[in-house]
Motif scaffolding. Structure first.
Motif: not given
Length: 254
Positions: A139-148, A218-222
């Motif tokens: 069980f896994k999740v992926t977070v990418y984009g504008d995060v630390k 996914y976190v977009e850049h502003n």
């Protein structure tokens, strides 16, 4: 000369964007919809899930054929290493190959339904009153984009909210776009997209507040971050040209 330098300084400051609290504070809009907020979450098994299935009962010997250990064999044919719990991969047809029982359809099935299916198959012919535990080992999740700290994170207990996942990634950067976070999820062999506004309390009742295995956040850049990236590539040239202009103006006005 001083006036020119002052004007240039203001110009440089204007090129950078100011961030206000309303752009970054979570849960500042809307009322919490208590009727729609639920602490319940349901795990639905999917293809490529790696399941650990443990069968237990008062009759230990009866459960042994269903709790096969996973071992590694050396060149001499002897088992090496520490035995581990056997895992079962759900194939593209949504099936696993389980000892004695053979092919079982678990893809697209909830944990509760899978437990009922196994109990029906096992009792009473093989194991009387079995206790069954099913865990997703991958069980896994992926977070990418504008995060630390973007990355893929393994979740041991299968319960993870979008806030937990963002916390694992070290939170959003100041420049992360909080009002339009994208969650990509596979449902019925299709990729589905959901949008989440972290500035709103309605996030707490979102269908993707609790993430499922293999979800991608996914976190977009502003806009300011994008403009800043574009501006930074020309900053050195801008400063050089500005310095040259100041020098020329200084010489010509003497």
């Amino acid at each position: 000369m001083i006036r020119i330098r002052t004007a240039i300084l203001f110009l440089v400051i204007a090129m950078s964007s100011c961030v206000s609290n309303k752009d970054i504070a979570y849960f500042q809009y809307d009322e919490i919809e208590q009727a729609n907020v639920s602490n319940k979450f349901e795990t639905i098994f999917k293809p490529d899930d790696l399941l650990q299935i443990t069968i237990s009962s008062d009759n230990i010997e009866a459960t042994l054929p269903f709790n096969l250990p996973a071992v590694t064999f050396g060149t001499t044919g002897t088992a090496t290493g520490t035995p581990k719990q056997q895992t079962y991969l759900i194939d593209s047809r949504g099936e696993i190959d389980f000892p004695v029982l053979g092919k079982l359809k678990l893809g697209g099935v909830s944990r509760e339904a899978a437990l009922e299916l196994l109990k029906e198959k096992l009792s009473p012919d093989y194991v009387t009153n079995p206790t069954i535990n099913i865990k997703i080992a991958n069980f896994k999740v992926t977070v990418y984009g504008d995060v630390k700290n973007p990355g893929t994170f393994t979740i041991p207990n299968e319960r993870v909210s979008i806030l937990d996942a963002i916390g694992l990634a070290g939170d959003l950067n100041i420049s992360g776009k909080r009002d339009n976070v994208l969650v990509i999820r596979e449902e019925n062999n299709k990729k589905m997209k959901y949008r989440v506004n972290l500035l709103s309390n309605k996030t707490l009742s979102s269908p993707v507040f609790y993430l499922q295995q293999n979800d991608v956040v996914y976190v977009e850049h502003n806009k300011a971050r994008i403009q800043s990236a574009s501006a930074n590539s020309n900053t050195t040239l801008f400063i050089s040209v500005t310095s040259l202009i100041i020098t020329l103006v200084s010489i010509l006005t003497r």
